[in-house]
Design an enzyme around this catalytic site. Sequence first.
Site, PDB file in Angstrom:
ATOM      1  NE  ARG A 211     -17.357  -8.873  -5.409  1.00  0.00           N
ATOM      2  CZ  ARG A 211     -18.411  -9.502  -6.086  1.00  0.00           C
ATOM      3  NH1 ARG A 211     -19.739  -8.919  -6.164  1.00  0.00           N
ATOM      4  NH2 ARG A 211     -18.299 -10.394  -6.912  1.00  0.00           N
TER       5      ARG A 211
ATOM      6  CG  ASP B 114     -23.609  -8.439 -10.729  1.00  0.00           C
ATOM      7  OD1 ASP B 114     -23.984  -9.359 -11.457  1.00  0.00           O
ATOM      8  OD2 ASP B 114     -23.396  -8.391  -9.501  1.00  0.00           O
TER       9      ASP B 114
END
EC number: 2.3.3.9
Length: 540
Positions: free
Chosen positions: A167, A447
């Site tokens: 990613r 996150d």
Amino acid sequence: MPLDRPPPALPPVVLRAVPGSDHVLTPDALAFIADLQGRFGLRLHALMVARARRQERIDRGELPDYLPQTKEIRQGIWRAAEIPAALEDRRVEITGPVDRKMMINALNSGARVFMADFEDATSPSFSNLIAGQKNLIDYRDGTLELDDPDSGKSYRVAADPALLIMRPRGLHLSESNVLIGGQPMSASLFDFGLSLFHCGRALAATGRGPFYYLPKIEAHGEARFWNEVFVYAQEKVGLANGTIKATVLLETLPAAFEMDEIIWELRDHIAGLNCGRWDYIFSYIKTLRNHDAYVLPERAQLVMEDAFLATYAARVVKVCHRRGIHAMGGMSAAIPVKGDDAANEEAFAKVRADKKREVGMGFDGCWVAHPDLVPVAQEVFDAEMSGPNQIRKPRQEWNIKPAMLLKPHQGTITEAGLTTNISVAIEYLANWLQGRGAVPINNQMEDAATAEISRAQLWQWLRHGATVTLESGEERLFSAEWLGELVQAEIVRILERLGPNGFHRGHYASAARIVQEAVTAPVLPDFITVQAYDVLNALD
């Protein structure tokens, strides 16, 4: 621009050397990413301007809706290209940062897929990013291993590891440590370009890549941009068109109205859409920031079974299965609590219920954040999903109107919810400034999306004069003055916990200042990590 007439590529200037640079930033690799930047940089800038213009229209009252000019794509009978065999079964995926030990543990977790996250789970210090790219190269070569001198443990990738999907960072981000023409290059093109240049051919030779997750896409024009990058990059490195397969993180409110169009633009390269639920909540708040009809209650009350979140999840399944690609479910962020079996069982029971909801809706897989959750999620999908996926199960009976994608949750804002948002935002950002992107907070692996939701909710409540229910049962109007008192109280708690040395080493003062400025800004800042990036670079 025709492929046979490339613009001249300016040589990149790397502003700092970090461990691994000699392996990652080779002359040929730098030439490749400079070529990508030279060819696509201006296009990317235009897309970001288009984002800003759309947000201005929404701020003035034009709510998101299905696009009339793409009605034929939405109603057309077509399917994306075939999904490769390596991606057919994705029932449990684990996500995490590109730290070497965590990558090895994730690859060995028993999950079908590991998403190596260079974005929300990785603090983008240059040393972290280059180390992550070096880890990808070592994964390619079968040399991804670690002997930890502190613990005496050795870490090796097992014989049958999870499939790796990379990613890159979002289109809105820049890499300030690499300049081209005197300007920071695109973080997306930097991350993607280096990984493809170094690993693309080797992964393609084994049928295990190159595969990507694409974050933060807001419109089908951005999907078209990525598709053109893929076409050009594949030709440059000698891969057949369509070799790259991407899963789009459907984590922005505008993109929810353009799912068919996003798949259409990437139809030769797309493998699925994923429900990025935390970023999606943040995007909902950010997109509808000027509209008091869409003020949300505290995060704990934003459940997936209700309001705009339920509709969003349903539309992902419906659209994906109609187009022949995977619908990937959301993240389970729970982490084990050492020595507390009761707390663990309670957390795992919530994960089981969440995954049962997802597989029942038709999702083809889900995300977890910790290896101990892999068997919990897999047990649910194994019991409920007989084949490798559920693409064969259509959901065309679901009639989803635009207003359903905007319907806000109903609920309350409590004093506990208010202080939790302040605490989590400061704690996460302080860790991010220390170079950690995946942070355990309150038994959850958090996150960047968590910090974004927390500070965006605080801004929304302040902007629209929300009322907070106190522990006494009384109500109090949320104000900038009260915010200052609460931030100060949080700083005192951190000082008591860590002491002055730990407080300063942890960069808590910088984190608190960035959070408070973002919450009190006249216009909600797009991304708090963009504001914090200069501080991170100075500390790196």
